[in-house]
Enzyme design. Structure first.
Site, PDB file in Angstrom:
ATOM      1  N   HIS A  23      21.793  29.798   2.301  1.00  0.00           N
ATOM      2  CA  HIS A  23      21.797  28.440   2.827  1.00  0.00           C
ATOM      3  C   HIS A  23      21.638  27.407   1.711  1.00  0.00           C
ATOM      4  CE1 HIS A  23      22.046  28.959   7.104  1.00  0.00           C
ATOM      5  NE2 HIS A  23      20.983  29.744   7.177  1.00  0.00           N
ATOM      6  N   CYS A  40      26.248  25.690   1.499  1.00  0.00           N
ATOM      7  CA  CYS A  40      26.665  24.354   1.917  1.00  0.00           C
ATOM      8  C   CYS A  40      26.168  23.301   0.935  1.00  0.00           C
ATOM      9  CB  CYS A  40      26.118  24.059   3.312  1.00  0.00           C
ATOM     10  SG  CYS A  40      26.859  25.095   4.573  1.00  0.00           S
TER      11      CYS A  40
END
Length: 329
Positions: free
Chosen positions: A96, A149
């Site tokens: 993440h 991301c």
């Protein structure tokens, strides 16, 4: 006699298994990259450090060391401390990412900064990577692949070669990725909410207050005093997407959209595209070519993310991981 060039790597995969933030393909990404480093680029297995958060139950060669923020930074610092001029250093992160807003009175452009999210949520920010690259010996290279991301710009103040400012993107021509793909993104509020339960600090406070309360000196340098200008370096960042985009975590199934990006095995869309580019081009390919070809592959598959390249002009056209052309027989 000139010493032999070292090839050193740190690979990190965070799947966050058993949490609401679980991903599927991150550990597969780094296992595939480890195999590629050995088979294609000549890395010795003993010079590759792998940190994953799996329990070994899926036969994916578990790591003995969890990818916490402190452990990741320690592994990277040890790798850099071993380096000498001419060495090749490599860091692959799959997991993440998030964006961190500036604290009041900090920052100068008002834009949030990029960070990766280790398994303990002790964020590692673009400032940490800037400071790390500044410690790399002159003449060595530090190549970073971040399949997360908001990964564009993860080395603070590194020059953009491929990205939203360096070219014009045909965003309108992209279709959304498969509905089953998950973004490798944790919203800022989710990060603060997760940390506040352990820190005892009110959730209305900036994430810096939570991280400093929980991790002290192991918290990101971004949240402590730092005043160092970037120096000319060998830092090279290949990011899975732009700062304002998400990177897809593709599930392991027979879904038509996933086929050809990860096959039947869960993966990161960008990590898998890189593997496909390298497999299709056995001769050395430049950093620019790897990113450009991965972009085209993801666009053709309908993934709405645009990999980017940040590095010096010379490193943009240098071979990925300094691979040398085999001499003709």
């Amino acid at each position: 006699m000139e010493g032999k060039k070292q090839m050193l790597a740190t690979l990190v995969g965070c799947n966050y298994a058993g949490t609401p933030h679980e991903l599927r393909g991150c550990i597969n990404d780094v296992v595939a990259m480890r195999d590629t480093l050995v088979a294609r680029f000549g890395f010795a297995p003993r010079d590759i450090t792998v940190l994953t958060d799996d329990d070994g139950g899926r036969g994916s060669s578990p790591s003995a060391v969890l990818p916490t923020g402190a452990n990741i930074k320690r592994a990277l610092a040890e790798m850099v401390s071993r380096a000498a001029p001419g060495d090749v250093l490599f860091f692959h992160y799959s997991g993440h990412g998030t964006l961190v807003p500036h604290r009041r009175g900090h920052g100068h452009d008002g834009r949030p900064d990029e960070a990766i999210v280790p398994c303990d949520f002790n964020l590692i920010t673009d400032v940490d990577f800037r400071q790390l690259v500044d410690r790399v010996p002159q003449g060595a290279t530090f190549t970073m692949v971040s399949d997360s991301c908001h990964s564009g710009g993860l080395i603070d103040q590194e020059k953009e070669q491929i990205g939203p400012s360096a070219d014009q993107l045909a965003v309108d021509s992209c279709t959304p990725p498969a509905a089953s793909a998950r973004a490798r993104f944790l919203p800022y509020a989710t990060v603060v909410g997760h940390l506040s339960g352990a820190s005892g600090v009110n959730a209305s406070h900036h994430v810096a207050d939570h991280l400093l309360a929980l991790f002290g000196a192991d918290a990101s340098a971004k949240f402590r005093h730092h005043d160092n200008a970037p120096s000319p370096d060998g830092g090279i960042l290949l990011s899975g997407c732009q700062t304002d985009e998400t990177s897809a975590d593709v599930p392991g199934d027979d879904d038509e959209e996933a086929a050809g990006v990860g096959g039947n095995k869960a993966c990161g869309a960008f990590s898998s595209a890189m593997q496909a580019v390298l497999a299709a081009h056995p001769a050395p390919v430049s950093n620019r070519e790897v990113v450009s070809r991965a972009r085209e592959m993801l666009r053709e598959k309908g993934f709405e993310q645009h990999p980017c390249l940040y590095c010096s002009d010379a490193n943009a056209d240098a071979p990925f991981l300094c691979q040398q052309q085999e001499p003709a027989l």
